[in-house]
Design an enzyme around this catalytic site. Structure first.
Site, PDB file in Angstrom:
ATOM      1  N   LYS A  16      -1.808  -1.420  -3.886  1.00 47.89           N
ATOM      2  CA  LYS A  16      -2.902  -0.411  -3.805  1.00 47.89           C
ATOM      3  C   LYS A  16      -2.019   0.858  -3.933  1.00 47.89           C
ATOM      4  CE  LYS A  16      -5.980   2.366  -1.174  1.00 47.89           C
ATOM      5  NZ  LYS A  16      -6.526   2.615   0.353  1.00 47.89           N
ATOM      6  N   ILE A  58      -9.487   0.107  -4.053  1.00 45.74           N
ATOM      7  CA  ILE A  58     -10.045   0.300  -2.773  1.00 45.74           C
ATOM      8  C   ILE A  58     -10.188   1.754  -2.493  1.00 45.74           C
ATOM      9  CG2 ILE A  58      -8.909  -0.173  -0.541  1.00 45.74           C
ATOM     10  CD1 ILE A  58      -7.136  -2.267  -1.490  1.00 45.74           C
ATOM     11  N   TYR A  90       0.825  -1.263  -0.184  1.00 43.33           N
ATOM     12  CA  TYR A  90       0.084   0.154   0.036  1.00 43.33           C
ATOM     13  C   TYR A  90       0.841   1.392   0.081  1.00 43.33           C
ATOM     14  CZ  TYR A  90      -3.650   3.327   1.534  1.00 43.33           C
ATOM     15  OH  TYR A  90      -4.348   4.674   2.019  1.00 43.33           O
TER      16      TYR A  90
END
Length: 294
Positions: free
Chosen positions: A164, A206, A136
């Site tokens: 992400k 997301i 992330y």
């Protein structure tokens, strides 16, 4: 290799004014999003105020999510602590609860690790569990960026299955999509860029706004996959109204207030996050009510 795709809301964590978990509120948030067509749920992210939760609360959030979703969609959980040791501790807790499809791991923040240190950080976490790990990257908030070469090197590590990307740099995402290994998921983390990322070849997103407008955000993905680009573009444009409101109060208060307006008990923010201007609430009410009716 596990592949993650579709629209996965980064869920808020309902808390009372004293910071205690509202378990029924969390169940309401889960039902609100899953029933409106999202393709997974993600707990213990920055939207979930992981930084304000103690170890027992983190575990209970994961337990409730797994129990209440009951296999309707995949459940992902986050490890967003600063140190490798604490991330490993959270990762092992999530694996111990069971029923979680993957772990999203945020880069450290406050400190500014080198790329070599970041590689070792993510290797250590991935090596400590059998769960698939999503990198992330959110440099606007953490002031730490995973360089493209680092992402590609980590993509070869067993157990690391995707990224992400909340950098906001669509050209970087396009480059990664062109160079990623087969089966490595790329999920957009900036809500205004969901459709452009999908058009570039991303696997999904997301998305924070999917807390409040799950039907709209999931609709962008579903319409795109169905080849209905006009509908996807219209929904992406509609979403901009909500996204523009999110930074106008301390994060994630707008998301929690939007859910409250729609009848979902999302509770309060972690102190000192408390205030939302009455005029902003009125504007938010108009926007979220219209989006929920689409």
């Amino acid at each position: 290799m596990t592949t993650f795709d579709g629209i996965i809301p980064a869920l808020v964590t309902p808390l009372d004014q004293h910071g205690e978990l509202l378990e029924d509120g969390l169940r309401q948030v889960l039902d609100f999003t899953v029933d409106r067509g999202v393709h997974g749920v993600f707990v213990l992210g920055s939207s979930g105020e992981i930084y304000g939760l103690d170890a027992a609360q983190k575990r209970r959030v994961v337990e409730i999510a797994v129990e209440h979703v009951a296999g309707r969609v995949p459940v992902l959980a986050g490890a967003g602590e600063i140190s490798t040791r604490e991330c490993v501790r959270t990762a092992r807790m999530v694996e111990d609860v069971g029923g979680v499809a993957g772990l999203s791991v945020l880069t450290p923040y406050f400190m500014t690790p080198t790329q070599s240190e970041l590689r070792e950080h993510f290797r250590a976490i991935a090596g400590s569990i059998d769960l698939p790990v999503l990198l992330y990257d959110n440099p606007p908030r953490t002031h730490v960026q995973l360089e493209l070469t680092t992402v590609l090197e980590l993509a070869a590590v067993p157990g690391i299955v995707g990224l992400k990307d909340s950098s906001g740099d669509l050209e970087r995402v396009r480059t990664l999509l062109a160079e990623r290994p087969e089966g490595f998921s790329v999920l957009m983390g900036r809500d205004p860029l969901i459709l452009p990322a999908l058009e570039a070849g991303a696997d999904g997103a997301i998305a924070t706004t999917a807390n409040v407008a799950p039907r709209v955000v999931a609709g962008i993905y579903d319409a795109f996959r169905a080849g209905d680009l006009a509908t996807a573009a219209r929904l992406q444009e509609e979403l901009a109204q909500l996204r523009d409101l999110v930074p106008r109060a301390t994060f994630p208060l707008v998301l929690k207030e939007g859910l409250r307006i729609l009848g979902v008990d999302a509770g309060h923010g972690v102190a000192p996050a408390r205030e939302i201007d009455p005029a902003l609430r009125e504007e938010l009410a108009r926007v979220v009510t219209a989006l929920d009716a689409l």
